[in-house]
Every structure is written in C-alpha cells, then in structure tokens.
Design an enzyme around this catalytic site. Structure first.
Site, PDB file in Angstrom:
ATOM      1  NE  ARG A 105      -3.132   0.628  -0.677  1.00 52.62           N
ATOM      2  CZ  ARG A 105      -3.445   0.685  -1.963  1.00 52.62           C
ATOM      3  NH1 ARG A 105      -3.118   1.763  -2.669  1.00 52.62           N
ATOM      4  NH2 ARG A 105      -4.051  -0.313  -2.551  1.00 52.62           N
ATOM      5  CE  LYS A 140      -3.300  27.931  -4.789  1.00 50.56           C
ATOM      6  NZ  LYS A 140      -4.436  28.311  -5.654  1.00 50.56           N
ATOM      7  CE  LYS A 172      -0.050  34.711  -3.970  1.00 47.46           C
ATOM      8  NZ  LYS A 172       0.003  34.340  -5.396  1.00 47.46           N
ATOM      9  CD  GLU A 202      -1.269  37.489  -7.383  1.00 45.35           C
ATOM     10  OE1 GLU A 202      -2.066  38.134  -6.671  1.00 45.35           O
ATOM     11  OE2 GLU A 202      -0.976  36.303  -7.180  1.00 45.35           O
ATOM     12  CG  ASP A 227      -3.893  36.083 -10.117  1.00 44.94           C
ATOM     13  OD1 ASP A 227      -3.747  34.893 -10.454  1.00 44.94           O
ATOM     14  OD2 ASP A 227      -4.514  36.433  -9.102  1.00 44.94           O
TER      15      ASP A 227
END
Length: 294
Positions: A105, A140, A172, A202, A227
């Site tokens: 597994r 992410k 950002k 961004e 963006d």
C-alpha cells in the site's frame, strides 16, 4: 533492487518512505499477513497500468519494498516519465509474501499519487505543445510531499516554480496592499534581494502592469504574473511587454487554469502558465498490483 533513473536525492526518498511505512505498520506490523500467510510463503507481483497515463514515483515504490526488509527483488519495467497504456507492466516484485504485502500500500500510494500528477501535467503540456509556453506548478502541495510532487511535475513535462518562501521573492496582492502599491513593493524587494534571487510580482490589472513597465530595466522585476486574466487581456499584456522598450519581463499567467482554457491562455503569448491544481487536486492514476503465488 534495480537501479532507477531519477533526479531525487536518495535521502529525500528514504525519509518519506520510512515515515509512511512507520505510519502504516503501527506498533505490531501487518497483523493480517502475519495471521493469514503460511510461514515462508513467497510470491511474485506485477504492477500494471489500468488506464493511460504517465508514470512517476518508481524510486519511492522501490524504496518501500527495499526498506520493509531483506529478500524482495524489485524490477522496474520502465522509468519515470514513461507513458503507459492499460495492461502495460510498470514493475515486478518477488520474494517473501509477508514483506511484499506489508509494503504494497505504501508503494502504491506514492506511485499512484505521483503518476496522477505526472499524467495531469503531461495532459496540460500536450495541450499547449503548439506554443512556446510552459506549464509550471505552485506551492499548493501537500505538507511533506513538495519535493516529490514537484518531481512528478517535471516527469510529466512541466517545470517547477519556487520550492518555498526562501528561494525567490514573489510579491502578491496582500504584499502590495501593505506596501502601498506595485512600484513601492518592487523597489523594496530590489533593495533587499541579492544578485542571485529572482523577483516576481503578481498584478491583477493591466494598469498595474503598465506601472511596472514604466520602470527602468534595472528596477523591473524578473517575472510578472498576470493573475486571473482572460486570453484577450493576456494578449494585450504580451503586446505591452513587447512595445514598452527595454528588456521584456518574463510573463506568467495564473488563476483558474483548466484543460479547456489552457490552450487559449498559451496562445496569448505568455511564457509560463502556473497551476496549483496539478499538485493539490490531480486524481491518482489507477495502477494495480496482482500477485501470483510460487
């Protein structure tokens, strides 16, 4: 054990696999196999693809069967980055049945998950192969798995964005809000960064982008992320970049990228297309392990 071609350092592989095995084995090991299998039973197993896809994670699967104990032989039929069709053999394992089943597994968890990322990346890369744009991932990622998930992106034909908060500056919207504007944020970053640290910002609008392009070359960031812009707006941004004079910045498109939209985004002329979905949400690739008893 066979020697597999990969560009992941072995300590990274072994640490991840060891933690996964310890989690699965718990305090007493595989009690099902201990209870049910005849003493000394041996087995041969084959891992096959059940659906089309791109394979990644074989070094981790090998490590699972290697670390579980002595006596298992693992032979990869292909290398990571190879495209498979249903029924294709991915690897063969032979040896003590108890060890084989105890590691099954963990090996498949890594292999199916990373192959799913590689397959999703390959699908995106194929969709924009007629352009010069490249698919890239983001931060992410699942905690603890960033190195191997980004490895899977590379095996699927994509490229890697920054690995963490410390290897590049990415300004950002929240940074911009605190700094007071895009120009202020870029200038602060330029004053801080060393000569080897890249700077990306961004922007949400072409008006913000125009402020960046108005800066002298020496004050511009290396990369501008456009963006959540539709392809027609991105194309305008590409034209602005080419017409501004001086050295063009690298352009990255991001936000809501899907297989249905990525070709249009790439055709706008941007250099990179980033997608967090590749590492956060791509479905696992269906691979099966079947056993034949000696």
């Amino acid at each position: 054990m066979s020697v597999l071609q990969n560009d992941l350092p072995r300590p990274i592989i072994d640490e991840l696999v060891r933690a996964a095995l310890l989690e699965d084995l718990g305090r007493a090991g595989d009690v099902t196999s201990q209870a049910c299998l005849p003493a000394g039973a041996r087995a041969e197993a084959v891992i096959r693809a059940r659906v089309p896809g791109t394979i990644a994670g074989l070094p981790l699967a090998e490590a699972a069967f290697r670390q579980i104990g002595d006596g298992l032989a693992f032979h990869a039929a292909i290398t990571d980055g190879h495209r498979v069709q249903p029924g294709d053999v991915v690897a063969r394992i032979a040896g003590p049945a108890l060890l084989l089943l105890s590691a099954e597994r963990v090996a498949l968890n890594f292999l199916t998950h990373l192959s799913g990322i590689a397959t999703a990346t390959q699908t995106y890369a194929d969709a924009i192969a007629h352009t010069s744009a490249k698919v890239t991932c983001t931060r992410k990622t699942l905690p603890g798995l960033r190195a191997v998930q980004k490895y899977a992106v590379r095996k699927g034909g994509g490229s890697n964005h920054r690995f963490g908060l410390d290897d590049a500056i990415l300004i950002k919207d929240n940074h911009i809000a605190v700094c007071g504007g895009v120009v202020e944020a870029v200038r602060a970053a330029k004053a801080y960064a060393g000569h080897l640290m890249a700077i990306e910002i961004e922007v949400d609008t072409l008006d913000q982008f125009a402020l960046i392009l108005a800066l002298p070359d020496a004050e511009r960031p290396d990369v501008v992320m456009l963006d959540n812009m539709p392809p027609e707006t991105l194309a305008k941004g590409v034209a602005m970049n080419q017409e501004a004079g001086g050295k063009p910045v690298i352009l990255e498109a991001s936000g809501g990228i899907t297989l249905e939209t990525i070709a249009g985004v790439a055709e706008s002329g941007v250099d990179y297309i980033s997608s967090g979905w590749l590492t956060s949400s791509a479905p696992s690739l269906d691979l099966g392990l079947d056993i034949d008893i000696d």
